[in-house]
Motif scaffolding. Structure first.
Motif, PDB file in Angstrom:
ATOM      1  N   PRO B 232       5.998   7.717 -11.707  1.00 27.34           N
ATOM      2  CA  PRO B 232       6.192   6.913 -10.940  1.00 27.34           C
ATOM      3  C   PRO B 232       5.108   6.920  -9.926  1.00 27.34           C
ATOM      4  CG  PRO B 232       8.369   8.148 -11.307  1.00 27.34           C
ATOM      5  CD  PRO B 232       7.128   8.921 -12.043  1.00 27.34           C
ATOM      6  N   SER B 233       4.691   5.814  -9.014  1.00 21.78           N
ATOM      7  CA  SER B 233       3.801   5.772  -8.086  1.00 21.78           C
ATOM      8  C   SER B 233       4.026   6.409  -7.023  1.00 21.78           C
ATOM      9  CB  SER B 233       3.634   4.230  -7.856  1.00 21.78           C
ATOM     10  OG  SER B 233       2.955   3.593  -8.925  1.00 21.78           O
ATOM     11  N   PRO B 234       2.831   6.941  -6.265  1.00 27.61           N
ATOM     12  CA  PRO B 234       3.515   7.471  -4.800  1.00 27.61           C
ATOM     13  C   PRO B 234       4.089   6.420  -3.907  1.00 27.61           C
ATOM     14  CG  PRO B 234       0.954   6.939  -5.062  1.00 27.61           C
ATOM     15  CD  PRO B 234       1.754   6.750  -6.390  1.00 27.61           C
ATOM     16  N   ARG B 235       4.938   7.124  -3.042  1.00 28.15           N
ATOM     17  CA  ARG B 235       5.590   6.213  -2.175  1.00 28.15           C
ATOM     18  C   ARG B 235       4.997   5.243  -1.591  1.00 28.15           C
ATOM     19  NH1 ARG B 235      10.266   7.637   0.829  1.00 28.15           N
ATOM     20  NH2 ARG B 235      10.544   6.404   2.791  1.00 28.15           N
ATOM     21  N   TRP B 236       3.662   5.355  -0.830  1.00 31.02           N
ATOM     22  CA  TRP B 236       3.138   4.446  -0.232  1.00 31.02           C
ATOM     23  C   TRP B 236       3.053   3.201  -1.144  1.00 31.02           C
ATOM     24  CZ3 TRP B 236      -1.646   2.261  -1.866  1.00 31.02           C
ATOM     25  CH2 TRP B 236      -2.347   3.221  -2.669  1.00 31.02           C
ATOM     26  N   LEU B 237       2.470   3.312  -2.231  1.00 35.60           N
ATOM     27  CA  LEU B 237       2.190   2.129  -3.410  1.00 35.60           C
ATOM     28  C   LEU B 237       3.549   1.446  -3.447  1.00 35.60           C
ATOM     29  CD1 LEU B 237      -0.146   2.866  -6.618  1.00 35.60           C
ATOM     30  CD2 LEU B 237       1.279   0.823  -6.146  1.00 35.60           C
ATOM     31  N   GLN B 238       4.620   2.205  -3.912  1.00 35.45           N
ATOM     32  CA  GLN B 238       5.800   1.369  -4.051  1.00 35.45           C
ATOM     33  C   GLN B 238       6.245   0.556  -3.139  1.00 35.45           C
ATOM     34  OE1 GLN B 238       9.157   3.778  -5.937  1.00 35.45           O
ATOM     35  NE2 GLN B 238       7.904   4.886  -7.096  1.00 35.45           N
ATOM     36  N   GLN B 239       6.174   0.982  -1.823  1.00 32.80           N
ATOM     37  CA  GLN B 239       6.697   0.426  -0.603  1.00 32.80           C
ATOM     38  C   GLN B 239       5.757  -1.069  -0.429  1.00 32.80           C
ATOM     39  OE1 GLN B 239       6.497   3.297   2.727  1.00 32.80           O
ATOM     40  NE2 GLN B 239       8.823   3.367   2.418  1.00 32.80           N
ATOM     41  N   ARG B 240       4.430  -0.805  -0.815  1.00 31.36           N
ATOM     42  CA  ARG B 240       3.674  -2.289  -0.562  1.00 31.36           C
ATOM     43  C   ARG B 240       4.068  -3.284  -1.665  1.00 31.36           C
ATOM     44  NH1 ARG B 240      -2.346  -0.624   1.747  1.00 31.36           N
ATOM     45  NH2 ARG B 240      -1.491  -0.144   3.733  1.00 31.36           N
ATOM     46  N   LEU B 241       4.269  -2.348  -2.779  1.00 33.09           N
ATOM     47  CA  LEU B 241       4.667  -3.770  -3.864  1.00 33.09           C
ATOM     48  C   LEU B 241       6.154  -4.045  -3.305  1.00 33.09           C
ATOM     49  CD1 LEU B 241       3.811  -1.817  -7.083  1.00 33.09           C
ATOM     50  CD2 LEU B 241       2.744  -3.600  -5.892  1.00 33.09           C
ATOM     51  N   LEU B 242       6.980  -3.298  -3.122  1.00 35.08           N
ATOM     52  CA  LEU B 242       8.385  -3.824  -2.736  1.00 35.08           C
ATOM     53  C   LEU B 242       8.213  -4.670  -1.493  1.00 35.08           C
ATOM     54  CD1 LEU B 242      10.455  -0.479  -2.894  1.00 35.08           C
ATOM     55  CD2 LEU B 242      10.808  -2.582  -4.112  1.00 35.08           C
ATOM     56  N   ALA B 243       7.326  -4.609  -0.341  1.00 31.19           N
ATOM     57  CA  ALA B 243       7.122  -5.282   0.608  1.00 31.19           C
ATOM     58  C   ALA B 243       6.847  -6.894   0.118  1.00 31.19           C
ATOM     59  CB  ALA B 243       6.210  -4.804   1.668  1.00 31.19           C
ATOM     60  N   CYS B 244       6.053  -6.818  -0.902  1.00 29.87           N
ATOM     61  CA  CYS B 244       5.505  -8.068  -1.331  1.00 29.87           C
ATOM     62  C   CYS B 244       6.378  -8.707  -2.427  1.00 29.87           C
ATOM     63  CB  CYS B 244       4.252  -7.961  -1.744  1.00 29.87           C
ATOM     64  SG  CYS B 244       3.082  -7.528  -0.624  1.00 29.87           S
ATOM     65  N   GLY B 245       7.700  -7.918  -2.801  1.00 26.67           N
ATOM     66  CA  GLY B 245       8.635  -8.511  -3.511  1.00 26.67           C
ATOM     67  C   GLY B 245       8.419  -8.282  -5.086  1.00 26.67           C
ATOM     68  N   MET B 246       7.524  -7.240  -5.303  1.00 29.09           N
ATOM     69  CA  MET B 246       7.518  -6.922  -6.673  1.00 29.09           C
ATOM     70  C   MET B 246       8.136  -5.520  -6.853  1.00 29.09           C
ATOM     71  SD  MET B 246       3.604  -7.954  -7.608  1.00 29.09           S
ATOM     72  CE  MET B 246       4.053  -8.197  -9.317  1.00 29.09           C
ATOM     73  N   ARG B 247       8.460  -5.282  -8.027  1.00 31.81           N
ATOM     74  CA  ARG B 247       9.327  -4.052  -8.493  1.00 31.81           C
ATOM     75  C   ARG B 247       8.469  -2.951  -9.120  1.00 31.81           C
ATOM     76  NH1 ARG B 247      12.134  -2.953 -13.400  1.00 31.81           N
ATOM     77  NH2 ARG B 247      11.111  -5.057 -14.059  1.00 31.81           N
ATOM     78  N   PRO B 248       8.303  -1.810  -8.713  1.00 28.60           N
ATOM     79  CA  PRO B 248       7.503  -0.700  -8.880  1.00 28.60           C
ATOM     80  C   PRO B 248       8.015  -0.337 -10.482  1.00 28.60           C
ATOM     81  CG  PRO B 248       8.381  -0.201  -6.759  1.00 28.60           C
ATOM     82  CD  PRO B 248       9.051  -1.228  -7.407  1.00 28.60           C
ATOM     83  N   ILE B 249       7.063  -0.016 -11.191  1.00 27.14           N
ATOM     84  CA  ILE B 249       7.258   0.287 -12.927  1.00 27.14           C
ATOM     85  C   ILE B 249       6.897   1.785 -13.077  1.00 27.14           C
ATOM     86  CG2 ILE B 249       7.083  -0.458 -15.090  1.00 27.14           C
ATOM     87  CD1 ILE B 249       6.847  -3.307 -14.178  1.00 27.14           C
TER      88      ILE B 249
END
Ligand SMILES: [Zn+2]
Lengths: 346, 799
Positions: B232-249
């Protein structure tokens, strides 16, 4: 004699004052001023009297005759007044009773607003023209810098006509905007051009309170030497003032339409919140009214108008939105469901 | 496109208040549709540093925590298990709004004494702040978080929801938006680091790229990283993706998505070991090829679709979606990262044909720069090395058959004033364009500059584009508003508009409500108006929205009758409706003829229910009166002829003939049609063809002088056989010159006249232009009239 005369006069005046019926007035007139009345007979017999007496009696008799006549006139007038007053009183109606129904026709609210819009532009020297609602792909898209596979086609989902060319291409469609008339007009006319085009347009769109598959637009086009974006701004701001009132603010912002460059979106300050931000304007304080811009040089070239010599502006607006804003109509579908309970409000 | 403000700050300094920034972006063409503040407002919540943790004097499980808040220190009570001196934590002052850790309700923090110790605030858990559901301990911030700073400034974010127009795919990226902000606020953009350490293994020895279709794929770049750990990606990366409406994989896929959001260049990661033959071949699909895409769908390829294939079969649909076979999984240890450029039309067509639109295809179909793949690929490679470890192969595979030199445009400020109507100096134009990263060079001429657009601006192709760039950055509000000063063109006469307006106003004055109905309808509706007759095939919509809107109307009748039916449910009085609109008549190999018609329907009581005289129901002659009103202004004789119209009652229908031309039809609706539309009562219909009417309407009218001598009125009553029509009687009477007008004022049948006969009472006006007619003259004419009536129709004067 004079004494009798005086008595006669006072008696006549006394009776006159008592008369309340116009018919009695006639009788009175015959009695005192008729040919056989003593006064008239006296006046007739004056010639037989000695000169001095004739002068005195005659003078007095004439005075009395005049006085009686004046009295009669006044009395007649008074009786007439009284009679009118009585009849006016007697004849009063229950004015709250409903009026005789006369069927009243009305124009559809969209017809009304189209006329209003066209009149404003006609006043600025534009001529109204119209064009086909079933169009070729060329006029609706291709000639307006929207070739096949251009992403701008997404902004206007198209209803295609079941009609194939020999090449197998489907090219006939229901126009998605009134802009194809820019091309048709410029193919036919040379500058100076100043036209507006009202008409129906169609979209492949599921209908809801703010979307209709059929609606109206008004297109505008002006082409000549030295036409600038400033002229577009002046023309459209003036239009907005005429349509929405002089207290309305208008603004231009950059927007994109493939057939203009630079492209513009015009908005007016929100009618409800006056710019403070509310539900109607999505919090922005502004309401989009139309798209516009300077005619793209490639579009001009396509109709053999030299963009180095001529410039032009074009604009297009949705019509339904205007009465919706003006009257607070919250569902666009009301316009074409034609419920009389709705239509009769305009 | 959603863009996080916090992310934007990585590349550009935000010097304007957020609302003003949104306004500037909107005015410049990047519309901010919505601003979403995440993390709440967090009022009265700041960053605190724990400086001391002491035991609570009265409770074993509670601690007294002293927190340093920049200017001051406060001591609060906490039961959290993870209190550590030196940690940075969120601190809420009394008055702050928090979410209750147990009930989930929003509460306002009040001063409290906990077991005798005064607590002047609280240290907060993630749940209390609304960040997550975690309430096991307090939230610990990173050590560099500045104590005393409002938490919202440090953690909060603003998400701009942008409406990016299709000409600006470069703004479907954080860097693109940062560039816009930089230009608008005269700042410079800081680009991320893209360099990375390479291993000694040369990429060419590991894989190869071949482009079979250079037109559809102008460039294909790839890098490789060996020895990655998929996690899984680090938290900061996941958060940025989520903020832009993308699901972390996972970290690899997330980096490719992250860089797509950052640069606007779609990337794709392949599991290197699953690429057969270690070959990447960009080719058209072969008929019958099937690929299972990442979404698990099996998709049949057609031979016009561009695919990325390995030595055996397609591994991705180019620019749209990767295949499941080469997907990054937990077993993946080596990755090949694709960063390519594809033809926009090809992507759009394939995407439309497959009904598959992705973040990648949405960008490619708008036309991306072929210069973009390389920096984006380097950035992604660097990030993967940072996050997933491994070693990057030496070099990059870069096949670039579609290389194009960017052509400078010769631009002059004269073009600005010519299009905008406002003067902008050369220096100001250069300054503005330079902030937008355009390269400007002065030429020999003082006014002309040579301008080269930055590679990412694929939308710039002519000088009008440059004018817009200058205009939108200096602001459209700087452009004055002037009125057109050019000559007004000579207008062309439009008699069809005049005719339409005339008819409209007559219909309205006859009490008709105008309606506008849909041009599209169903075949069934069109059939209903004309029973038992052959319908010419109307134009059909190939992709109708509903069955009810499938055919273009060939008559206005259908929708008008349906509208009548709808309104009969509510209206109690008479209904009179009309529409003036186009019908669409198909033509061979051409656009249809769009013919304008007027259609009106009327039914019900003549007037509203009233305490006054009751006038009865609308009938044929009311309808005829309307028709006469519609046409009398033409100044021509209107003939009502026998009609064959199948939609109308055979005994109560008439063709309308003016000057030998059939201009319309009227009558009572055929009972079958009435039934088909479920109409109640009897309905009457009027139809006019505006095209036929137009030549009559445009005839020049001639004034006739007012009669100088009075007309003489004579009334006569005649008894005539039923078979004689009124028109015949009228024609005979009017054939005698001094007759100026004939009016029928009574029609009687019954005991007073013999069977099979009727009595007509007529008022005749006699008038001569030269003198007042004498009694003798009139008697003489009247005798002649009666003679003729008798001779031709057997009519006798009624005694
Ligand atoms: Zn508002």
């Amino acid at each position: 004699m004079p004494r009798e005369l005086e008595e006669l006069a006072s008696q006549a005046f006394e009776e006159l004052d008592k008369i309340s019926d116009p018919k009695e007035l006639e009788t009175w007139q015959i009695r005192y001023l008729g040919k056989k009345s003593p006064l008239m007979q006296l006046l007739h017999s004056l010639a037989t009297l000695p000169l001095e007496e004739r002068r005195i009696t005659g003078g007095r008799a004439n005075e009395i005759k005049k006085a009686l006549e004046t009295g009669l006139g006044k009395r007649r007038e008074a009786l007439k007044e009284a009679q009118i007053a009585v009849s006016l009183q007697r004849e009063s109606l229950d004015i709250s009773l409903p009026g005789q129904p006369i069927p009243l026709g009305r124009l559809h609210p969209i017809t009304q607003i189209l006329k209003e819009i066209c009149d404003i532009f006609v006043g600025m020297g534009f001529q109204v023209v119209e064009g086909p609602e079933v169009e070729w792909d060329y006029y609706n898209f291709e000639a307006l810098n929207i070739p096949k596979d251009h992403p701008a086609r997404d902004m206007m989902a198209t209803l295609w006509i079941d009609f194939e060319l020999e090449t197998g291409d489907r090219e006939m469609l229901l126009r998605t905007h009134t802009s194809p008339m820019q091309i048709r007009v410029m193919e036919k006319l040379r500058p100076p051009i100043r036209v507006i085009v009202p008409g129906r347009v169609y979209r492949h769109e599921a209908t809801d309170a703010t979307h209709e598959s059929m609606f109206h637009q008004v297109e505008g086009l002006a082409v000549d030497r030295n036409i600038t974006l400033a002229d577009l701004k002046g023309t459209l701001f003036e239009f907005a003032r005429c349509l929405f009132g002089s207290e309305r603010q208008a603004r231009f912002r950059c927007d994109y339409f493939p057939f203009v460059e630079p492209g513009v979106e015009m908005a007016i300050d929100c009618i409800v919140c006056k710019g403070a931000g509310c539900r109607l304007c999505g919090g922005s304080g502004w309401i989009e009214i139309l798209g516009a811009g300077m005619v793209h040089p490639d579009v001009l070239r396509r109709v053999n108008i030299d963009p180095e010599v001529y410039t032009g502006f074009a604009f297009g607006m949705g019509v339904e939105r205007i009465p919706m804003l003006r009257y607070g109509i919250d569902d666009i579908r009301l316009f074409y469901s034609n419920d009389l309970r709705f239509l009769k409000q305009f | 496109m959603k863009v996080s403000l916090r992310w934007l700050r990585d590349y550009v300094d935000i010097t304007l208040p957020i609302k003003e920034l949104a306004e500037r972006l909107t005015m410049a063409g990047i519309e901010v549709k919505e601003m979403q503040i995440t993390g709440g407002t967090w009022e009265n919540i700041v960053i605190g540093e724990i400086v001391a943790v002491e035991a609570h004097p009265n409770a074993d499980r509670l601690k007294l925590v002293t927190v340093h808040l920049g200017q001051k220190q406060l001591t609060v009570v906490s039961g959290a298990p993870n209190l550590r001196t030196g940690d940075k934590v969120p601190f809420a002052y009394v008055g702050a709004q928090l979410i209750d850790g147990h009930t989930g309700e929003i509460i306002q923090l009040k001063p409290a004494k906990i077991r005798g110790a005064l607590s002047e605030g609280v240290v907060c858990s993630e749940k209390e702040l609304g960040i997550s559901d975690s309430h096991e301990g307090i939230m610990v911030l990173s050590p560099e978080a500045p104590a005393g700073t409002p938490l919202a400034d440090y953690l909060g974010d603003v998400i701009f929801n942008l409406d990016v127009t299709p000409n600006r795919p470069d703004c479907l990226s954080v860097i693109g938006v940062a560039r816009e902000i930089a230009a608008l606020t005269e700042q410079t953009v800081r680009l991320p680091q893209v360099s990375y350490e390479e291993s000694t293994e040369v990429i060419d020895s590991l894989a190869s790229v071949k482009i079979v279709e250079p037109v559809l794929c102008p460039r294909y770049c790839a890098s490789m990283i060996i020895g990655v750990s998929v996690a899984p990606s680090p938290r900061w990366l996941q958060q940025r993706l989520l903020a832009c409406g993308m699901r972390p994989i996972n970290n690899i896929v997330d980096v490719t998505n992250y860089v797509m959001l950052e640069y606007g260049q779609p990337l794709h990661a392949f599991d290197y070991h699953r690429i057969a033959g270690r070959q990447i071949i960009v080719r058209l699909a072969k008929g019958g090829e099937v690929i299972t895409t990442l979404d698990g769908m099996e998709r049949a390829m057609t031979s016009d679709m561009l695919v990325i294939a390995d030595a055996e079969h397609p591994v991705a649909i180019a620019g749209i979606m990767g295949g499941l076979d080469t997907e990054i999984s937990e077993e993946t240890t080596a990755v090949l990262i694709e960063s390519a450029n594809f033809n926009r039309s090809a992507i759009r067509q394939t995407s439309a044909n497959l009904g598959l639109r992705t973040e990648a295809s949405l960008r490619f179909e708008k036309g991306l720069s072929s210069e973009l793949p390389l920096p984006a690929l380097k950035r992604a490679t660097r990030l993967i090395l940072e996050i997933a470890g491994g070693k990057a192969a030496k070099g990059i595979l870069d096949v670039y058959p579609g290389r194009q030199e960017r052509q400078p445009l010769l631009f002059s400020t004269v073009q600005i004033s010519r299009l905008l109507g406002v003067e902008v100096g050369t220096d100001e134009a250069i300054r503005t364009l330079t902030f937008l990263s355009f390269e400007c060079q002065k030429t020999g001429s003082s006014e002309q500059i040579s301008v080269t657009a930055p590679y990412w601006r694929t939308d710039i192709s002519n000088c009008a584009d440059l004018v817009e760039e200058v205009a939108r950055i200096i602001g459209y509000d700087k452009i004055p508003a002037t009125m057109l000063s050019t000559p007004i063109p000579v207008p062309e006469l439009k008699p069809e508009f005049t005719l339409r307006e005339k008819l409209r106003s007559i219909m309205v004055s006859c009490g008709f409500q105008e309606v506008l109905t849909y041009s599209l309808t169903s075949l069934d509706m069109l059939r209903r108006v004309s029973p038992d007759s052959q319908l010419t095939t109307p134009l059909k919509v190939a992709n109708p929205i509903t069955k009810e809107q499938e055919y273009l109307r060939t008559t206005l009748r259908a929708k008008l009758l349906a509208t009548l039916n709808q309104n009969q449910r509510y209206e109690t009085g008479g209904i009179r409706l009309f529409e003036i609109g186009k019908v669409f008549l198909p033509q061979e190999k051409d656009l249809p003829e769009e013919r304008e018609k007027l259609c009106a329907v009327l039914s019900g009581p003549r007037s509203e229910l009233s305490w006054r005289d009751q006038e009865g129901l609308i009938d044929f002659f009311n309808t005829k009166g309307v028709m006469e009103n519609l046409l009398s202004w033409l100044g021509e004789e209107i003939k009502f002829d026998v009609s064959e119209d199948r939609g109308l009652h055979p005994g109560k229908r008439a063709d309308i003939i003016v000057d030998g031309i059939k201009v319309g039809v009227m009558g009572e609706l055929h009972p079958k049609v009435s039934e088909a539309f479920e109409l109640s009562g009897t309905t009457y219909l009027i139809e006019l063809d505006l095209k036929e009417l137009l030549p009559l309407a445009t005839r020049l009218k001639k004034y006739s002088p007012l009669p100088r001598f009075p007309g003489v009125i004579r009334d006569i009553a005649i008894v005539v056989a039923e078979s004689a029509s009124y028109q015949q009687v009228k024609n005979i009477i009017q054939s005698f010159p001094p007759v100026a007008k004939v009016n029928l004022f009574d029609l009687y049948r019954g005991e007073q006249v013999p069977r099979g006969k009727k009595s007509l009472a007529l008022r005749i006006v006699y008038q001569a232009p030269t003198h007042t007619l004498t009694d003798e003259e009139i008697i003489k004419v009247q005798e002649q009239i009666l003679d003729t009536l008798y001779r031709e129709l057997g009519a006798t004067l009624r005694s």
